[in-house]
Enzyme design. Structure first.
Site, PDB file in Angstrom:
ATOM      1  N   PRO A 260       0.831  -1.174  -0.067  1.00  0.00           N
ATOM      2  CA  PRO A 260      -0.045   0.013   0.156  1.00  0.00           C
ATOM      3  C   PRO A 260       0.918   1.336   0.025  1.00  0.00           C
ATOM      4  O   PRO A 260       1.980   1.304   0.796  1.00  0.00           O
ATOM      5  CB  PRO A 260      -0.793  -0.160   1.352  1.00  0.00           C
ATOM      6  CG  PRO A 260      -0.897  -1.546   1.635  1.00  0.00           C
ATOM      7  CD  PRO A 260       0.474  -2.131   1.100  1.00  0.00           C
ATOM      8  N   CYS A 261       0.510   2.237  -0.583  1.00  0.00           N
ATOM      9  CA  CYS A 261       1.222   3.440  -0.864  1.00  0.00           C
ATOM     10  C   CYS A 261       0.329   4.591  -0.611  1.00  0.00           C
ATOM     11  O   CYS A 261      -0.481   4.739  -1.490  1.00  0.00           O
ATOM     12  CB  CYS A 261       2.044   3.593  -2.150  1.00  0.00           C
ATOM     13  SG  CYS A 261       2.772   5.259  -2.635  1.00  0.00           S
ATOM     14  N   GLN A 262       0.234   5.654   0.414  1.00  0.00           N
ATOM     15  CA  GLN A 262      -0.317   6.487   0.381  1.00  0.00           C
ATOM     16  C   GLN A 262       0.579   8.130   0.266  1.00  0.00           C
ATOM     17  O   GLN A 262      -0.258   8.947   0.416  1.00  0.00           O
ATOM     18  CB  GLN A 262      -1.034   6.574   1.839  1.00  0.00           C
ATOM     19  CG  GLN A 262      -1.913   5.357   2.109  1.00  0.00           C
ATOM     20  CD  GLN A 262      -2.401   5.213   3.411  1.00  0.00           C
ATOM     21  OE1 GLN A 262      -2.042   5.605   4.259  1.00  0.00           O
ATOM     22  NE2 GLN A 262      -3.599   4.585   3.481  1.00  0.00           N
TER      23      GLN A 262
ATOM     24  N   LEU B 208       8.004   9.324  -6.144  1.00  0.00           N
ATOM     25  CA  LEU B 208       8.186   8.312  -5.441  1.00  0.00           C
ATOM     26  C   LEU B 208       8.709   7.029  -6.212  1.00  0.00           C
ATOM     27  O   LEU B 208       9.621   6.001  -5.954  1.00  0.00           O
ATOM     28  CB  LEU B 208       7.277   7.796  -4.650  1.00  0.00           C
ATOM     29  CG  LEU B 208       7.011   6.435  -3.842  1.00  0.00           C
ATOM     30  CD1 LEU B 208       7.980   6.398  -2.694  1.00  0.00           C
ATOM     31  CD2 LEU B 208       5.476   5.945  -3.491  1.00  0.00           C
TER      32      LEU B 208
END
Length: 427
Positions: A79-81, A130
């Site tokens: 997961p990437c927030q 990122l």
């Protein structure tokens, strides 16, 4: 090398792992922090050690000590927030620690290949920083990252769903991995082909309080896709392990109690449109599903997954129908509740898409897939009915929500600890 080994990080219930298994890999370990997801994974992959653990707190040494074979491939959908911050590296954003720990485990375990899956949004706008930083970090660690990276749509690989996902591939030793070619020449699998053979859950009173009922009777008008989901031939198992299951059990089909008003709204909604009150998408019989989403966990409000409206019936699709739209075969089971079951599907990679990526990796490695002999039983069914507290007790872990800061998503592990471990592993 006959069947290369895989470690599945952030495994969920195992959609990515199942695709790799079906392509000819052996998933030798899976890491999943959510106790309910981990229990469901253990049911479907009874011979794969499932570690209910926080990937930010487990080391490569911890994982290696429990295995008898080296790890050839590490896969995961971290997961990437986080997002780009002026003057700072996006990898240092606390919200991106999960993706950074995937990098750390790759560096520590030194597999031949890694496959990182993530949302398409990571490739655009401020999130692109990122992705660029992550690619550079993998290259510094000695991995040749296949560039340009690819965004693949599940509908191009036989899945009746419009679902775009980023895949980042890397290999040690200068090898360049190939992405699978989209199967765009063939017409996509439609919702009708995926669902038409399934009985209507509302025909069974048992499914008011249970997610399972025994259904018998002749099968007719089966599409090629439905035949594969029902595993009616040896080829339907691909290069995966045959599971011992009862094809007459109609599972993951707990009914939803819609009001008459809701049903009238669903009926009036045209196919391939969004019902304006519920905001649910209505399937088109000759189209594909919209992207199936997971909803949110308890730390973010516990909102249920927005299941689409059936193209034929004035109701939302069941969890089993979601599974069909996602490419999970009928033997694969989910948590007995609609909330957990739908969340498990929405969080996972469609197995046919994962299988296509895995087959391309296998071909790049020069390995011929082999079909295993024999069959394996599924796990005990009590693994599918535990609530979060019961599942945490089963794994002897804390309920994971308490471990996270609800505002930042930061884990207990400190940033300096991550930097230290990553530096040691790179040295």
């Amino acid at each position: 090398m006959t069947r290369p080994t895989v470690l599945d990080v952030f495994a969920g219930v195992g959609g990515l792992g199942l695709g790799f298994e079906q392509a000819g890999f052996d998933v030798v370990a899976a890491i999943e922090i959510d106790p309910v997801h981990a229990a469901t994974h253990a049911f479907n992959f009874p011979e794969c050690p499932t570690l209910c653990a926080d990937a930010t707190e487990i080391s490569g040494t911890d994982i290696r000590c429990g295995l008898s074979a080296p790890i050839d491939v590490i896969v995961g959908g971290a997961p990437c927030q986080g997002f780009s911050m002026i003057g700072k590296r996006a990898l240092d954003d606390p919200r991106n620690q999960l993706i950074k720990h995937f990098l750390r485990l790759v560096v520590e375990l030194k597999p031949s290949v890694f496959v990182l899956e993530n949302v398409r949004g990571l490739t655009v706008g401020k999130h692109r920083q990122l992705l660029d930083e992550l690619t550079a970090e993998f290259q510094v660690a000695g991995y040749s990252v296949t560039l340009p990276w690819q965004v693949l749509n599940a509908r191009h690989f036989g899945v009746p769903q419009d679902r775009q996902r980023l895949f980042l591939l890397g290999a040690k030793g200068g090898s360049i991995l190939r992405y699978p070619m989209p199967q765009i020449l063939a017409p996509p699998t439609t919702c009708r082909e995926a669902l038409q053979d399934l009985p209507d859950a509302e025909d069974f009173d048992e499914l008011v309080s249970s997610d399972t009922v025994c259904v018998s009777g002749p099968l007719s008008d089966l599409s090629a896709y439905a035949r594969e989901m029902r595993c009616l031939s040896n080829d339907a198992w691909h290069f995966g392990y045959v599971r011992e299951w009862d094809p007459q059990l109609f599972t993951a089909s707990l009914r939803t109690a819609h009001t008459d008003i809701s049903r009238r709204r669903f009926h009036k909604t045209r196919p391939d449109a969004v019902e304006p009150i519920s905001r649910f998408y209505k399937l088109a019989a000759n189209g594909v599903s919209n992207t199936l989403r997971a909803g949110t966990d308890a730390a973010r409000g516990a909102f249920t997954s927005p299941r689409p409206i059936h193209y034929r019936y004035d109701r939302c699709v069941t969890v089993r129908e979601m599974a069909r739209l996602h490419g999970f075969p009928d033997w694969f089971r989910f948590h007995v509740t609609k909330w957990h079951g739908a969340r498990q599907i929405g969080n996972s990679v469609p197995p046919p898409l994962a299988r296509a990526v895995a087959a391309s990796v296998l071909e790049s490695l020069g390995v011929e897939p082999s079909r295993p002999t024999g069959s394996i039983p599924l796990g005990p069914t009590n693994l599918l009915s535990m609530d979060m507290t019961e599942a945490a007790a089963h794994w002897s872990v804390e309920v994971p929500i308490a471990k996270r800061d609800r505002k930042s998503g930061a884990t207990k592990r400190k940033q300096e600890d991550v930097e230290r471990d990553l530096a040691r592993a790179t040295a």
